[in-house]
Enzyme design. Structure first.
Site, PDB file in Angstrom:
ATOM      1  N   GLY A 187      52.849  45.173  52.326  1.00  0.00           N
ATOM      2  CA  GLY A 187      53.216  43.942  51.296  1.00  0.00           C
ATOM      3  C   GLY A 187      53.878  43.866  50.491  1.00  0.00           C
ATOM      4  N   GLU A 190      52.614  47.829  57.341  1.00  0.00           N
ATOM      5  CA  GLU A 190      52.312  46.746  57.459  1.00  0.00           C
ATOM      6  C   GLU A 190      53.262  45.906  56.238  1.00  0.00           C
ATOM      7  OE1 GLU A 190      48.215  46.896  56.107  1.00  0.00           O
ATOM      8  OE2 GLU A 190      47.243  48.267  57.182  1.00  0.00           O
ATOM      9  N   PRO A 191      54.025  45.501  56.218  1.00  0.00           N
ATOM     10  CA  PRO A 191      55.160  44.989  55.625  1.00  0.00           C
ATOM     11  C   PRO A 191      54.643  43.793  55.296  1.00  0.00           C
ATOM     12  CG  PRO A 191      56.275  45.158  57.732  1.00  0.00           C
ATOM     13  CD  PRO A 191      54.587  45.405  57.912  1.00  0.00           C
ATOM     14  N   GLY A 192      53.561  42.562  55.553  1.00  0.00           N
ATOM     15  CA  GLY A 192      52.701  41.801  55.276  1.00  0.00           C
ATOM     16  C   GLY A 192      53.382  40.410  55.651  1.00  0.00           C
ATOM     17  N   ARG A 193      53.379  39.835  54.010  1.00  0.00           N
ATOM     18  CA  ARG A 193      53.993  38.197  54.457  1.00  0.00           C
ATOM     19  C   ARG A 193      55.564  38.841  54.559  1.00  0.00           C
ATOM     20  NH1 ARG A 193      53.035  36.280  48.615  1.00  0.00           N
ATOM     21  NH2 ARG A 193      51.620  38.185  48.840  1.00  0.00           N
ATOM     22  N   ARG A 224      47.532  29.394  47.023  1.00  0.00           N
ATOM     23  CA  ARG A 224      48.182  29.882  45.382  1.00  0.00           C
ATOM     24  C   ARG A 224      48.763  29.079  44.496  1.00  0.00           C
ATOM     25  NH1 ARG A 224      52.431  32.074  47.368  1.00  0.00           N
ATOM     26  NH2 ARG A 224      51.442  34.192  46.476  1.00  0.00           N
ATOM     27  N   CYS A 280      41.222  15.665  43.993  1.00  0.00           N
ATOM     28  CA  CYS A 280      41.304  15.441  42.520  1.00  0.00           C
ATOM     29  C   CYS A 280      40.601  16.345  41.779  1.00  0.00           C
ATOM     30  CB  CYS A 280      39.446  14.937  43.058  1.00  0.00           C
ATOM     31  SG  CYS A 280      39.471  13.103  44.084  1.00  0.00           S
ATOM     32  N   GLU A 281      41.823  17.617  40.802  1.00  0.00           N
ATOM     33  CA  GLU A 281      41.402  18.346  40.923  1.00  0.00           C
ATOM     34  C   GLU A 281      43.113  18.015  39.545  1.00  0.00           C
ATOM     35  OE1 GLU A 281      39.696  20.874  40.353  1.00  0.00           O
ATOM     36  OE2 GLU A 281      37.938  20.490  41.500  1.00  0.00           O
ATOM     37  N   TYR A 294      50.333  32.641  54.509  1.00  0.00           N
ATOM     38  CA  TYR A 294      48.882  32.734  52.972  1.00  0.00           C
ATOM     39  C   TYR A 294      48.787  30.631  53.187  1.00  0.00           C
ATOM     40  CZ  TYR A 294      48.019  37.731  53.049  1.00  0.00           C
ATOM     41  OH  TYR A 294      48.704  38.540  53.222  1.00  0.00           O
TER      42      TYR A 294
END
Length: 453
Positions: free
Chosen positions: A264, A306-309, A350, A381-382, A411
């Site tokens: 991560g 696990e280097p992730g992103r 995100r 519509c937020e 992501y």
């Protein structure tokens, strides 16, 4: 044509020409928009491959110096397509999957089952069967009950299932509470902390796995979070896991062969931020595990990380077209310019989910206008539909401008939705002055085809 390289948080293939327009791996942004439209995820293939190979080389070299082997796993959850899975495997990485769908994509890409890991805190029987049928290299069990479930399904299939037990070390790190995964009060793993003299949940699960002939206990898995920029947490967690490994050996005589240290690793999302350096983190972690194993008097296992992103995040950007531009007085003397684009929280959740910060620039032209305080917002519509909370954009930003948001490789697409029935954007790869579609743009017809009305 002259070009300038903007640097982080953009991919290494990004440049600006002498007219101020963005060029990605030799492809002008105007060509990308003309051919693929907006919004669109753009993926710099050479940059992604280089990061994958760079992490593999850094960890192999660092762990070889302390006498240990290591495997690097690509995080399928960050972004997975057949092409992406194939690229990372060609660069020497294995693939970590968290669902049956991710497993299917990795297999379709030609990744051997033995080079695939299967995660998940609530795997279905079908997903476990699919993993066993594919001959995956490891199934990471996440609870005591799952030890029995995997054993029963392996017995029914007539195979021995290779498993690792995921533990929570109490060391947690990351950019947001929801992505810190080693504190006790969360859904993942089994705690190494014991209470009232009883075995810890982690030790109980390890003992159960050793006792089941249908299982081959490969080792212990730990993961402390995501978007981590301080490496010290990995060293503490690794020591805890190696101590648990030694304690299991004393109890059973089984010294497991593998330890997964998670990962991560953080990336730069804003100008001025600095990502973790692969060589530095590899050397620090390798030295730490060697020291811990020596103190325990146990030989080093094989490791995985696990280097992730860190592999795919910086390799991606998202292109949008500007629509409404609206100056809003938010305080006495303070005006914020709201810049609306043709995407939003459906293609990047995100910022709304985590408050994640991104950087955006007008990339289709050069502007000499004074910058203004801007907020890039989507079309949904937020009121929380924010793409970039705060950024300086040219004061003449206008409808039709092309806007790029950096470091969206991880992501974005994988967490995208059809909120407000907005079709999801395509994933477009660029390399050597050419582009191609990896995942096509969804259409309204796709949405209607699912509705059995």
């Amino acid at each position: 044509m002259t070009t300038t390289i903007p640097g982080e948080p953009w991919s290494t293939g990004v440049a600006r020409d002498d007219e101020g327009a963005l060029v990605v791996a030799g492809v002008p942004v105007a060509d990308l928009v003309a051919q693929h439209g907006t919004p669109a995820y753009v993926l710099d293939e050479a940059d992604l491959r280089s990061r994958a190979a760079g992490y593999r080389r850094a960890f192999e070299a660092a762990f070889a110096e302390v006498g240990a082997g290591v495997d690097v796993y690509y995080a399928g959850k960050a972004l997975l397509s057949v092409a992406v899975a194939r690229w990372v495997h060609e660069e020497g990485l294995r693939v970590d999957t968290a669902t049956g769908g991710e497993l299917a994509v990795a297999l379709r890409a030609g990744v051997p089952g033995a080079h695939i890991g299967v995660h998940g805190n609530n795997k279905s029987d079908d997903e476990i069967r699919a993993a066993l049928d594919a001959g995956v290299g490891r199934i990471i069990v996440d609870s005591l009950v799952e030890v029995d479930r995997v054993a029963a399904l392996a017995a029914a299939a007539g195979v021995v299932a290779p498993v690792m037990v995921r533990v929570t070390t109490g060391v947690h790190a990351g950019g947001h509470e929801y992505i810190s995964t080693a504190h006790e009060d969360q859904k993942f793993g089994l705690s190494v902390a014991a209470a009232d003299g009883a075995d810890s949940p982690a030790m109980t699960a390890l003992l159960a796995a050793v006792a089941r002939p249908e299982l081959h206990l490969l080792g212990i898995h730990s993961h402390i979070g995501s978007q981590i920029l301080d490496p010290s947490g990995f060293e503490v967690a690794a020591r805890t896991v190696l101590e648990l490994r030694a304690a299991l050996a004393l109890r059973t005589g089984v010294l497991v062969d593998e330890v997964d240290l998670g990962g991560g690793y953080g990336i730069a999302y804003l100008p001025g931020e600095v990502a973790l350096d692969p060589d530095r983190i590899a050397k620090d972690v390798a030295a730490s595990v060697a020291s811990s194993a020596a103190a325990l008097g146990t030989p080093l296992p094989r490791f995985s990380i696990e280097p992730g992103r860190a592999i795919v995040g910086p390799a991606g950007l998202t292109l949008y077209t500007v629509g409404t531009v609206k100056p809003v007085r938010v305080d006495e003397g303070l005006v914020r310019t709201y810049v609306s684009v043709d995407g939003g929280m459906s293609d990047n959740i995100r910022p709304a989910l985590y408050g994640a910060r991104y950087h955006a620039e007008v990339v289709g032209r050069l502007s000499s206008a004074e910058p203004v305080l801007a907020r890039v917002v989507g079309k949904h519509c937020e009121s929380g539909d924010i793409v970039v909370h705060e950024v300086q954009l040219p004061g003449d930003v206008r409808a039709g401008d092309v806007l790029a948001v950096a470091a969206t490789g991880a992501y974005g697409r994988s967490m995208a939705s059809n909120y407000n029935h907005v079709p999801r954007p395509p994933v477009v790869a660029v390399r050597d002055a050419a582009s191609r579609v990896l995942v096509r743009r969804e259409t309204v017809e796709d949405l209607l085809a699912l509705d059995q009305g």
